[in-house]
Design an enzyme around this catalytic site. Structure first.
Site, PDB file in Angstrom:
ATOM      1  N   ASN A 126       0.826  -1.213   0.000  1.00 36.15           N
ATOM      2  CA  ASN A 126       0.000   0.000   0.000  1.00 36.15           C
ATOM      3  C   ASN A 126       0.862   1.266   0.000  1.00 36.15           C
ATOM      4  O   ASN A 126       0.346   2.360   0.211  1.00 36.15           O
ATOM      5  CB  ASN A 126      -0.943  -0.003   1.217  1.00 36.15           C
ATOM      6  CG  ASN A 126      -0.195   0.026   2.544  1.00 36.15           C
ATOM      7  OD1 ASN A 126       1.030   0.071   2.577  1.00 36.15           O
ATOM      8  ND2 ASN A 126      -0.931   0.003   3.642  1.00 36.15           N
ATOM      9  N   HIS A 161       3.329   1.927   2.149  1.00 27.69           N
ATOM     10  CA  HIS A 161       3.853   2.376   3.442  1.00 27.69           C
ATOM     11  C   HIS A 161       5.369   2.240   3.484  1.00 27.69           C
ATOM     12  O   HIS A 161       5.963   1.428   2.779  1.00 27.69           O
ATOM     13  CB  HIS A 161       3.173   1.678   4.629  1.00 27.69           C
ATOM     14  CG  HIS A 161       3.549   0.252   4.849  1.00 27.69           C
ATOM     15  ND1 HIS A 161       2.658  -0.684   5.334  1.00 27.69           N
ATOM     16  CD2 HIS A 161       4.718  -0.427   4.688  1.00 27.69           C
ATOM     17  CE1 HIS A 161       3.272  -1.842   5.456  1.00 27.69           C
ATOM     18  NE2 HIS A 161       4.515  -1.713   5.062  1.00 27.69           N
TER      19      HIS A 161
HETATM   20  P1  PGA Z   1       8.403  -7.125   3.352  1.00 28.60           P
HETATM   21  O1  PGA Z   1       7.838  -5.859   4.123  1.00 28.60           O
HETATM   22  O2  PGA Z   1       9.858  -6.849   3.093  1.00 28.60           O
HETATM   23  O3  PGA Z   1       8.210  -8.273   4.296  1.00 28.60           O
HETATM   24  O4  PGA Z   1       7.630  -7.240   2.088  1.00 28.60           O
HETATM   25  C1  PGA Z   1       8.111  -4.573   3.661  1.00 28.60           C
HETATM   26  C2  PGA Z   1       7.227  -3.579   4.349  1.00 28.60           C
HETATM   27  O5  PGA Z   1       6.062  -3.897   4.660  1.00 28.60           O
HETATM   28  O6  PGA Z   1       7.696  -2.451   4.601  1.00 28.60           O
END
Ligand code: PGA
Length: 243
Positions: free
Chosen positions: A136, A138
């Site tokens: 999303n 973030h």
């Molecule tokens: P992920 O998380 O590396 O496990 O995809 C990234 C995030 O949500 O900032």
């Protein structure tokens, strides 16, 4: 913004580690801004490999992490402190006293957040901040919202993030509902930013980031305010970019 699209996760890990190595070689007591999540794990393994090969020395390095669940104990195997120990700190010669992760057990969160910002300043600022990105958009736990916080703060997790992170917990009900996180300003103050992204679930967020506009509905887009950002991603995460 520099965008590097890689054919393999090994290449992402190697190029990311190259950027960190370059900073560590030019400054023995570099301040590394570190991130958790699955994306940077291979890069941490590559840093460990280089340390074991005698190519890297962490003895004077300091580190500051982006975020931590709240409340959570540091020895809980879902805490970000535990993650950092397991995936990096336990395997290199970093002095753990020089590694900072927000305190998931602090009582006065406002006072803690102010002290975390003061600590970053006392360390002389962050030389390179490693980031993942949420589907999303973030960054750390700065979730899409009408307004974004500039500095370290306590925040509620969105339902999407709770669902995405539930894969690490026994059930979704076990995912903490709040977190301590650096704010967008804390992140943008880093001298260099390295964002890693893999997988199709990140394609929309990477496309919005790389479109170059600013919108609080994709917090990562604020990275367009920074003049030294490198995005390293795989082809799936780059799928929404113009060739
Ligand atoms: P992920 O998380 O590396 O496990 O995809 C990234 C995030 O949500 O900032």
């Amino acid at each position: 913004m520099r965008v590097i699209v890689c054919d393999s996760h090994e290449e992402i890990a190697r190029l990311g580690a190259d950027m960190i190595e370059e900073i560590m070689k030019s400054k023995k007591d570099a301040v590394l801004g570190l991130a958790t999540g699955s994306t940077p794990v291979n890069m941490y393994s590559e840093l460990i490999r280089r340390y074991e090969a005698g190519e890297l020395d962490f003895s004077c390095v300091r580190s500051v992490n982006l975020d931590e669940y709240y409340p959570i104990a540091p020895d809980n195997d879902q805490s970000y402190r535990y993650f950092m120990n397991k995936n990096l700190f336990d395997h290199v010669n970093i002095d753990k006293a020089n590694t900072y992760v927000p305190d998931g057990l602090c009582e006065d969160t406002d006072a803690f957040c102010a002290s975390y910002e003061a600590k970053i300043a006392e360390l002389g600022g962050i030389d390179i901040q490693v980031l993942g990105i949420g589907g999303n958009g973030h960054i750390a736990f700065n979730e899409p919202a009408e307004a974004l916080e500039p500095l370290t703060h306590l925040t509620d997790l969105t339902p999407e993030t709770i669902a995405a992170n539930s894969r690490f917990f026994e059930s979704e009900a076990d995912v903490p509902r709040r977190a301590l996180t650096m704010g967008m300003g804390s992140i943008l103050n880093a001298r260099k930013i390295l964002l890693l992204a893999t997988g199709a679930a990140k394609a929309d967020a990477i496309a919005t980031l790389c479109a170059g506009k600013l919108t609080t509905s994709c917090p990562a887009s604020l990275l367009n305010l920074h003049d030294d950002v490198t995005v390293i991603c795989d082809r799936a995460a780059a799928a929404g970019l113009q060739a």
